[in-house]
Design a protein around this motif. Structure first.
Motif, PDB file in Angstrom:
ATOM      1  N   SER A 194       0.815  -1.218   0.000  1.00  0.00           N
ATOM      2  CA  SER A 194       0.000   0.000   0.000  1.00  0.00           C
ATOM      3  C   SER A 194       0.846   1.264   0.000  1.00  0.00           C
ATOM      4  O   SER A 194       0.349   2.349  -0.298  1.00  0.00           O
ATOM      5  CB  SER A 194      -0.941   0.004   1.212  1.00  0.00           C
ATOM      6  OG  SER A 194      -0.197  -0.057   2.422  1.00  0.00           O
ATOM      7  N   THR A 195       2.142   1.128   0.331  1.00  0.00           N
ATOM      8  CA  THR A 195       3.032   2.293   0.331  1.00  0.00           C
ATOM      9  C   THR A 195       3.813   2.421  -0.975  1.00  0.00           C
ATOM     10  O   THR A 195       4.656   3.309  -1.118  1.00  0.00           O
ATOM     11  CB  THR A 195       4.030   2.207   1.500  1.00  0.00           C
ATOM     12  OG1 THR A 195       4.766   0.981   1.407  1.00  0.00           O
ATOM     13  CG2 THR A 195       3.290   2.257   2.836  1.00  0.00           C
ATOM     14  N   GLY A 196       3.530   1.532  -1.914  1.00  0.00           N
ATOM     15  CA  GLY A 196       4.173   1.623  -3.212  1.00  0.00           C
ATOM     16  C   GLY A 196       5.475   0.869  -3.344  1.00  0.00           C
ATOM     17  O   GLY A 196       6.185   1.014  -4.340  1.00  0.00           O
ATOM     18  N   ASP A 197       5.804   0.049  -2.365  1.00  0.00           N
ATOM     19  CA  ASP A 197       7.009  -0.767  -2.438  1.00  0.00           C
ATOM     20  C   ASP A 197       6.703  -2.101  -3.108  1.00  0.00           C
ATOM     21  O   ASP A 197       5.571  -2.587  -3.065  1.00  0.00           O
ATOM     22  CB  ASP A 197       7.572  -1.019  -1.038  1.00  0.00           C
ATOM     23  CG  ASP A 197       7.991   0.265  -0.349  1.00  0.00           C
ATOM     24  OD1 ASP A 197       8.647   1.092  -1.008  1.00  0.00           O
ATOM     25  OD2 ASP A 197       7.644   0.451   0.838  1.00  0.00           O
ATOM     26  N   VAL A 198       7.720  -2.695  -3.710  1.00  0.00           N
ATOM     27  CA  VAL A 198       7.566  -4.001  -4.346  1.00  0.00           C
ATOM     28  C   VAL A 198       7.861  -5.098  -3.336  1.00  0.00           C
ATOM     29  O   VAL A 198       8.880  -5.055  -2.646  1.00  0.00           O
ATOM     30  CB  VAL A 198       8.514  -4.138  -5.557  1.00  0.00           C
ATOM     31  CG1 VAL A 198       8.442  -5.542  -6.141  1.00  0.00           C
ATOM     32  CG2 VAL A 198       8.166  -3.105  -6.622  1.00  0.00           C
ATOM     33  N   ASP A 199       6.961  -6.063  -3.243  1.00  0.00           N
ATOM     34  CA  ASP A 199       7.160  -7.226  -2.371  1.00  0.00           C
ATOM     35  C   ASP A 199       7.720  -8.360  -3.229  1.00  0.00           C
ATOM     36  O   ASP A 199       6.975  -8.982  -4.005  1.00  0.00           O
ATOM     37  CB  ASP A 199       5.840  -7.647  -1.733  1.00  0.00           C
ATOM     38  CG  ASP A 199       6.018  -8.755  -0.708  1.00  0.00           C
ATOM     39  OD1 ASP A 199       7.071  -9.426  -0.742  1.00  0.00           O
ATOM     40  OD2 ASP A 199       5.108  -8.959   0.121  1.00  0.00           O
ATOM     41  N   PRO A 200       9.006  -8.650  -3.137  1.00  0.00           N
ATOM     42  CA  PRO A 200       9.617  -9.671  -3.992  1.00  0.00           C
ATOM     43  C   PRO A 200       9.203 -11.092  -3.631  1.00  0.00           C
ATOM     44  O   PRO A 200       9.504 -12.031  -4.375  1.00  0.00           O
ATOM     45  CB  PRO A 200      11.119  -9.452  -3.757  1.00  0.00           C
ATOM     46  CG  PRO A 200      11.195  -8.912  -2.371  1.00  0.00           C
ATOM     47  CD  PRO A 200       9.972  -8.054  -2.198  1.00  0.00           C
ATOM     48  N   GLN A 237      -2.669  -5.967   2.192  1.00  0.00           N
ATOM     49  CA  GLN A 237      -2.951  -6.362   0.816  1.00  0.00           C
ATOM     50  C   GLN A 237      -1.720  -6.218  -0.068  1.00  0.00           C
ATOM     51  O   GLN A 237      -0.829  -5.417   0.193  1.00  0.00           O
ATOM     52  CB  GLN A 237      -4.094  -5.518   0.231  1.00  0.00           C
ATOM     53  CG  GLN A 237      -5.457  -5.825   0.795  1.00  0.00           C
ATOM     54  CD  GLN A 237      -6.557  -5.089   0.054  1.00  0.00           C
ATOM     55  OE1 GLN A 237      -6.528  -4.964  -1.162  1.00  0.00           O
ATOM     56  NE2 GLN A 237      -7.533  -4.598   0.797  1.00  0.00           N
ATOM     57  N   ARG A 238      -1.706  -6.993  -1.153  1.00  0.00           N
ATOM     58  CA  ARG A 238      -0.715  -6.844  -2.197  1.00  0.00           C
ATOM     59  C   ARG A 238      -1.447  -6.556  -3.500  1.00  0.00           C
ATOM     60  O   ARG A 238      -2.480  -7.160  -3.787  1.00  0.00           O
ATOM     61  CB  ARG A 238       0.151  -8.096  -2.325  1.00  0.00           C
ATOM     62  CG  ARG A 238       1.035  -8.340  -1.101  1.00  0.00           C
ATOM     63  CD  ARG A 238       2.023  -7.212  -0.892  1.00  0.00           C
ATOM     64  NE  ARG A 238       2.848  -7.377   0.295  1.00  0.00           N
ATOM     65  CZ  ARG A 238       2.577  -6.794   1.475  1.00  0.00           C
ATOM     66  NH1 ARG A 238       1.489  -6.029   1.609  1.00  0.00           N
ATOM     67  NH2 ARG A 238       3.379  -6.968   2.501  1.00  0.00           N
TER      68      ARG A 238
END
Length: 241
Positions: free
Chosen positions: A76-82, A102-103
């Protein structure tokens, strides 16, 4: 046992029910991999459709690999979850989680040197769930294309969101207003803007106001969660920046 007795009839019926149930269960289990593969390919087809790439189901995988250059799962903060596979995210389950958990899957495409951002959508219509995909051009303001589907909208009314003539109304629409504020695209009852692509609105389907409102809300609610990521990529997501 007397074949004319009630006991025999009940026993025979019970055995037949068990046999049929077992056969149906076996068939369902056996066909599940094929069904899952068809769903996977249809998803690829829908994603590609929003960027103007039409393909047969059997060719969907090859075309998807050709045009989709990145698949990312965002926080939700705009980071990528690898650690999360974007393609495998099930929005039906995901939207039930708190926003911070959420993703948000994002697909990035390149078609003849033009970049597009494809965002999966999920919302509620009149009777049940509606969903789809919407793609944005490289300015992250102009809609390239959209596709919608539903579970139980009324045939001839809300179910018409699946028709190409309705989906084409979104092409070249803007999601930011002229002041640079994110507003999405409104499905507007009584729309009189003609072919105006700068008013953030499209004509609604007659007799399907609630479904149209669901599409409006779905587009706004889902796209807003992608803006932090796009800003971090130094993409101009607001016209007044």
């Amino acid at each position: 046992m007397n074949r004319d007795s009630n006991a025999y009839t009940f026993l025979f019926a019970a055995i037949m029910v068990l046999v049929v149930a077992a056969a149906l269960s076996f068939a369902a289990v056996s066909l599940q991999p094929m069904q899952n593969e068809n769903i996977r390919k249809e998803k690829m087809q829908n994603i590609l459709h929003t960027i103007g790439v039409e393909t047969e189901r059997d060719q969907a995988g090859e075309e998807f690999e050709k045009y989709i250059t990145e698949q990312v799962a965002l926080t939700s903060t705009g980071d990528v979850d690898p650690n999360v596979n974007a393609f495998e995210i099930d929005l039906t389950k995901e939207i039930k989680k708190p926003i911070e958990e959420q993703r948000f899957p994002l697909f990035i495409a390149d078609v003849n040197g033009e970049h597009y951002y494809i965002i999966p959508l999920r919302g509620a219509g009149l009777w049940d769930a509606i969903w789809g995909y919407i793609s944005l051009k490289n300015d992250v303001n102009t809609v390239k294309g959209a596709i919608f589907d539903h579970k139980g909208e009324t045939p001839g009314l809300g179910a018409e969101i699946t028709q190409s003539w309705f989906q084409q109304r979104f092409e070249d629409e803007k999601i930011f207003d002229q002041s640079g504020n994110f507003v999405g695209v409104t499905v507007q009852k009584g729309y009189s803007g003609g072919n105006n692509k700068d008013d953030n609105a499209v004509d609604a389907i007659s007799g399907a106001t609630i479904t149209g409102d669901g599409v409006t809300k779905m587009i706004h609610d889902r796209i807003q969660y992608y803006l932090p990521y796009l800003e971090k990529q130094n993409v101009n997501v607001a016209l007044n920046k």
